[in-house]
Design a protein around this motif. Structure first.
Motif, PDB file in Angstrom:
ATOM      1  N   GLU A  86     -14.663   9.940  34.051  1.00 29.54           N
ATOM      2  CA  GLU A  86     -15.438   8.724  33.853  1.00 29.54           C
ATOM      3  C   GLU A  86     -16.682   9.012  33.019  1.00 29.54           C
ATOM      4  OE1 GLU A  86     -16.255   6.175  37.085  1.00 29.54           O
ATOM      5  OE2 GLU A  86     -14.186   6.129  37.796  1.00 29.54           O
ATOM      6  N   PHE A  87     -17.270  10.173  33.226  1.00 29.01           N
ATOM      7  CA  PHE A  87     -18.431  10.574  32.429  1.00 29.01           C
ATOM      8  C   PHE A  87     -18.118  10.553  30.938  1.00 29.01           C
ATOM      9  CE2 PHE A  87     -21.439  12.390  35.548  1.00 29.01           C
ATOM     10  CZ  PHE A  87     -22.623  12.243  34.842  1.00 29.01           C
ATOM     11  N   HIS A  90     -19.035   8.003  28.245  1.00 30.11           N
ATOM     12  CA  HIS A  90     -20.391   7.892  27.714  1.00 30.11           C
ATOM     13  C   HIS A  90     -20.515   8.888  26.559  1.00 30.11           C
ATOM     14  CE1 HIS A  90     -21.730   5.299  31.020  1.00 30.11           C
ATOM     15  NE2 HIS A  90     -20.828   5.974  31.716  1.00 30.11           N
ATOM     16  N   TRP A  93     -23.687  11.357  25.139  1.00 30.91           N
ATOM     17  CA  TRP A  93     -23.998  12.575  25.866  1.00 30.91           C
ATOM     18  C   TRP A  93     -23.321  13.777  25.205  1.00 30.91           C
ATOM     19  CZ3 TRP A  93     -25.827  12.721  31.319  1.00 30.91           C
ATOM     20  CH2 TRP A  93     -26.306  11.479  31.763  1.00 30.91           C
ATOM     21  N   CYS A 184     -28.519  14.479  27.708  1.00 30.17           N
ATOM     22  CA  CYS A 184     -28.680  13.122  27.209  1.00 30.17           C
ATOM     23  C   CYS A 184     -30.143  12.873  26.865  1.00 30.17           C
ATOM     24  CB  CYS A 184     -28.223  12.098  28.253  1.00 30.17           C
ATOM     25  SG  CYS A 184     -29.235  12.106  29.762  1.00 30.17           S
ATOM     26  N   ALA A 188     -29.835   6.917  26.546  1.00 32.05           N
ATOM     27  CA  ALA A 188     -28.464   7.105  27.008  1.00 32.05           C
ATOM     28  C   ALA A 188     -28.401   7.147  28.521  1.00 32.05           C
ATOM     29  CB  ALA A 188     -27.874   8.383  26.408  1.00 32.05           C
ATOM     30  N   LEU A 189     -29.399   7.763  29.145  1.00 32.54           N
ATOM     31  CA  LEU A 189     -29.403   7.846  30.608  1.00 32.54           C
ATOM     32  C   LEU A 189     -29.585   6.467  31.225  1.00 32.54           C
ATOM     33  CD1 LEU A 189     -29.305   9.493  33.183  1.00 32.54           C
ATOM     34  CD2 LEU A 189     -31.754   9.943  32.932  1.00 32.54           C
ATOM     35  N   HIS A 191     -28.670   3.641  29.987  1.00 31.60           N
ATOM     36  CA  HIS A 191     -27.394   2.937  29.835  1.00 31.60           C
ATOM     37  C   HIS A 191     -26.393   3.423  30.888  1.00 31.60           C
ATOM     38  CE1 HIS A 191     -24.054   0.899  27.934  1.00 31.60           C
ATOM     39  NE2 HIS A 191     -23.388   2.044  27.856  1.00 31.60           N
ATOM     40  N   PHE A 192     -26.338   4.731  31.073  1.00 36.14           N
ATOM     41  CA  PHE A 192     -25.448   5.306  32.084  1.00 36.14           C
ATOM     42  C   PHE A 192     -25.779   4.763  33.477  1.00 36.14           C
ATOM     43  CE2 PHE A 192     -24.893   8.640  35.307  1.00 36.14           C
ATOM     44  CZ  PHE A 192     -23.526   8.898  35.204  1.00 36.14           C
ATOM     45  N   ARG A 196     -23.456   2.822  36.180  1.00 35.36           N
ATOM     46  CA  ARG A 196     -22.925   3.690  37.229  1.00 35.36           C
ATOM     47  C   ARG A 196     -23.687   3.591  38.553  1.00 35.36           C
ATOM     48  NH1 ARG A 196     -17.884   4.389  35.369  1.00 35.36           N
ATOM     49  NH2 ARG A 196     -17.913   5.071  33.194  1.00 35.36           N
ATOM     50  N   ALA A 216     -25.092   9.609  39.724  1.00 30.91           N
ATOM     51  CA  ALA A 216     -26.092   8.807  39.028  1.00 30.91           C
ATOM     52  C   ALA A 216     -27.374   8.669  39.845  1.00 30.91           C
ATOM     53  CB  ALA A 216     -25.511   7.430  38.712  1.00 30.91           C
TER      54      ALA A 216
END
Length: 242
Positions: A86-87, A90, A93, A184, A188-189, A191-192, A196, A216
């Protein structure tokens, strides 16, 4: 063989370690102010970011996102392989994961903990997870443990027969633990984290798998400590990445 199987371990947790970081609220300030101050914006690298909380909030609110990219955080994550798959969705990253081609994989497997909701109710997009019965938890626990032991025994048989590691690993389940470095920037973090984690105060609802949410949540704690003003602004603006 039996001695090796005695070392099979089961976990229900995820671990996240902040390995290194170059990330602070002042990074956002000098990156943003170069557009109006040019090289003089470097003076903001040592400025007190608390005096510019309003400016950070303006950038976040109006979604001027690029100034939040001038920071880096590297995490060491230990989780089941299905979490890492799943990571990989993204793409901003950077990842480096341990390889079953080059090393014998350790017998550490994920098993759902007693507080893990097991039963899905409803249709995709409108479903919820509920705890399930004690009997369902018992079935899941016993079945996962037995399946993992059996697959690892087969893995060892293949290795002992001289089969290459990259072939032998095909019998292992995605519940086996792996480790990776994940790097990251703050944008980006955010957004993650927006995707998540499940939070009632989010502008957009998200329904993450619980195991990646556990990762997360730990990353979010590090982010809040490293960049408190950016984190607070992200929270105040509905947890939407700029």
């Amino acid at each position: 063989m039996s001695d090796a199987l005695e070392n099979v371990r089961f976990r229900s947790d995820m671990t996240v370690e902040l390995v290194k970081a170059s990330a602070s609220d002042s990074d956002v300030l000098w990156a943003a102010r170069v557009s109006t101050k040019g090289e003089q914006s470097l003076e903001d690298a040592g400025a007190d970011p608390a005096r510019s909380a309003g400016f950070i909030n303006f950038l976040m609110r109006d979604r001027h996102g690029s100034p939040f990219e001038h920071s880096t955080m590297t995490f060491l994550v230990s989780a089941p392989i299905f979490v890492f798959r799943e990571f990989m969705r993204h793409r901003v990253w950077s990842y480096n994961e341990e390889s079953g081609r080059y090393r014998k994989l350790e017998p550490v497997f994920y098993v759902p903990g007693p507080d893990r909701n097991l039963v899905q109710e409803g249709k995709p997009g409108r479903y919820v997870f509920v705890p399930g019965t004690a009997e369902q938890h018992k079935i899941a626990d016993e079945a996962v443990r037995q399946s993992c032991r059996d697959s690892y025994a087969t893995y060892l048989e293949l290795l002992e027969a001289g089969i290459a590691r990259e072939v032998a690993r095909t019998v292992l389940p995605v519940g086996i633990y792996s480790s990776m470095y994940a790097t990251c920037n703050a944008r980006a973090l955010m957004h993650f984290l927006s995707l998540r984690t499940k939070r009632e105060d989010s502008t957009f609802p998200s329904f993450p798998q619980r195991e990646i949410e556990m990762v997360a949540e730990q990353m979010e704690a590090h982010f809040a400590e490293l960049m408190p003003l950016t984190y607070a602004s992200w929270q105040a603006n509905g947890r939407v990445a700029p």
